[in-house]
Enzyme design. Structure first.
Site, mmCIF file in Angstrom:
data_model
loop_
_atom_site.group_PDB
_atom_site.id
_atom_site.type_symbol
_atom_site.label_atom_id
_atom_site.label_comp_id
_atom_site.label_asym_id
_atom_site.label_seq_id
_atom_site.Cartn_x
_atom_site.Cartn_y
_atom_site.Cartn_z
ATOM 1 N N GLU A 175 24.082 73.336 -32.655
ATOM 2 C CA GLU A 175 23.368 73.538 -33.596
ATOM 3 C C GLU A 175 21.855 72.997 -33.419
ATOM 4 O O GLU A 175 20.559 73.766 -33.259
ATOM 5 C CB GLU A 175 23.378 73.153 -34.848
ATOM 6 C CG GLU A 175 24.838 73.937 -36.086
ATOM 7 C CD GLU A 175 24.270 76.316 -35.784
ATOM 8 O OE1 GLU A 175 23.429 76.305 -34.896
ATOM 9 O OE2 GLU A 175 23.643 76.049 -36.482
ATOM 10 N N THR A 214 15.545 79.744 -36.517
ATOM 11 C CA THR A 214 15.983 78.421 -36.793
ATOM 12 C C THR A 214 15.072 77.519 -37.915
ATOM 13 O O THR A 214 14.771 77.228 -39.058
ATOM 14 C CB THR A 214 17.467 78.546 -36.803
ATOM 15 O OG1 THR A 214 17.997 79.490 -36.917
ATOM 16 C CG2 THR A 214 17.682 78.151 -38.201
HETATM 17 N N1 HSE Z 1 21.713 76.817 -43.585
HETATM 18 C C1 HSE Z 1 20.651 77.734 -42.369
HETATM 19 C C2 HSE Z 1 19.487 77.858 -43.161
HETATM 20 C C3 HSE Z 1 21.491 78.344 -41.601
HETATM 21 O O1 HSE Z 1 19.695 78.578 -44.133
HETATM 22 O O2 HSE Z 1 19.168 77.368 -42.990
HETATM 23 C C4 HSE Z 1 20.836 79.178 -40.457
HETATM 24 O O3 HSE Z 1 21.670 78.598 -39.341
#
Ligand code: HSE
Length: 307
Positions: A127, A182
């Protein structure tokens, strides 16, 4: 010992409203496929027909495999063949699916028999390539399948089998998303939160868990409410409020941003109103001059060897 293995891992939706970085749900919308082949010469080599970085340090699967080679001191070179199906950058756990498939494939290839938490931890390393930080909600769902609760420090993932009649309608808008989407959408999250808002989110999150444990899609749907992250991110999704309002009017049990967006997810029970909800969400995006792809899906099992 085997010299080659192929693993498929599902897309996933994270957060489910109030469970930021904690809740994940594997969904059978799309699957990434990773084949690992042992090679005589050392190093990691990535082969793919998709438009993704092939430098191992910039690639989700590459990072996972490199880290596992180091950790388990394996001597072979590894060729990673990647077939991406989960659209990247749309809040459907694309990088997590490749990371999960890679960790599970490495585990199977070398018969490591790692437990669920270890596999999630290894997959989480991937990630970093897309989000900048490690968070485990999507990878946990993609590795283990079903609904997951990520408890951290130390990492401990709790899995709950979702109701078999839980259905989702995901509207994936046709937008140009930033490369490190993200990271960008994590940048808008408030640094400080209002105490009453944290109580509201906590109560909804607790009710979602009760809904999964009690096989109750209605309780899950009506608890998918987030008063902290959604207000901070909704401006990044054209037509968000209209899509949400339309879906709820069409009978959706609850609506949330899927992960970090820009896809929007509506929850339903069995096939109740799914067609109506799909049309309503499409119209919502149209009001912001945005086309969308509709994906109707249900919970998925986790990463597994391709049959
Ligand atoms: N929990 C994460 C966010 C998920 O909302 O940024 C996205 O990868």
């Amino acid at each position: 010992m085997k010299s080659k293995i192929t693993v498929v891992a599902p897309s996933s939706t994270a957060n489910l409203g109030p469970g930021f970085d904690v809740f994940g749900l594997a969904v059978n919308a799309f699957y990434d496929e990773i084949t690992l082949t042992k090679k005589k010469t050392g190093g990691v080599n990535i082969v793919t027909g998709d438009e993704i970085p092939t430098e191992p340090d910039k690639n989700t699967a590459g990072l996972v495999v490199k880290n596992m080679i180091k950790k388990f001191k394996t001597k072979d070179g590894i060729e990673i063949n990647i077939k991406k199906n989960v659209p990247a950058g749309f809040g459907m756990g694309s990088s997590a699916a490749s990371a999960a498939a890679s960790a599970v494939a490495f585990d199977k290839l070398y018969r490591l028999n790692l437990d669920g938490n270890s596999l999630v931890e290894f997959a989480g390393v991937g990630e970093k390539a897309s989000a900048g930080t490690i968070h485990y909600d999507n990878v946990a769902a993609s590795v283990l399948g079903g609904f997951v609760i990520v408890k951290t420090n130390p990492l401990d993932v709790i899995k709950i089998d979702p109701p078999t009649n839980l259905r989702m309608c995901i509207a994936v808008p046709k937008l140009k998303v930033p490369k490190k989407k993200t990271k960008v959408s994590r940048g808008v999250i408030p640094r400080k939160i209002n105490f009453a808002d944290s109580v509201t989110n906590l109560s909804n999150a607790a009710a979602i868990v009760a809904g999964f444990m009690g096989n109750d899609p209605v309780l899950i749907g009506k608890s998918v409410k987030d008063v902290i992250v959604e207000p901070a991110r909704k401006h990044m999704i054209p037509g968000f409020l209209k899509v949400k309002e339309n879906a709820l009017k069409a009978g959706a049990l609850g609506v949330a941003i899927s992960g970090a967006g820009p896809s929007i997810i509506a929850f339903s029970k069995s096939s109740d109103n799914l067609k109506k909800i799909s049309k309503a969400m499409t119209k919502g995006f149209e009001s912001a001059k945005t086309e969308c792809q509709i994906v109707i899906c249900k919970p998925s099992v986790g990463a597994s060897i391709k049959k």
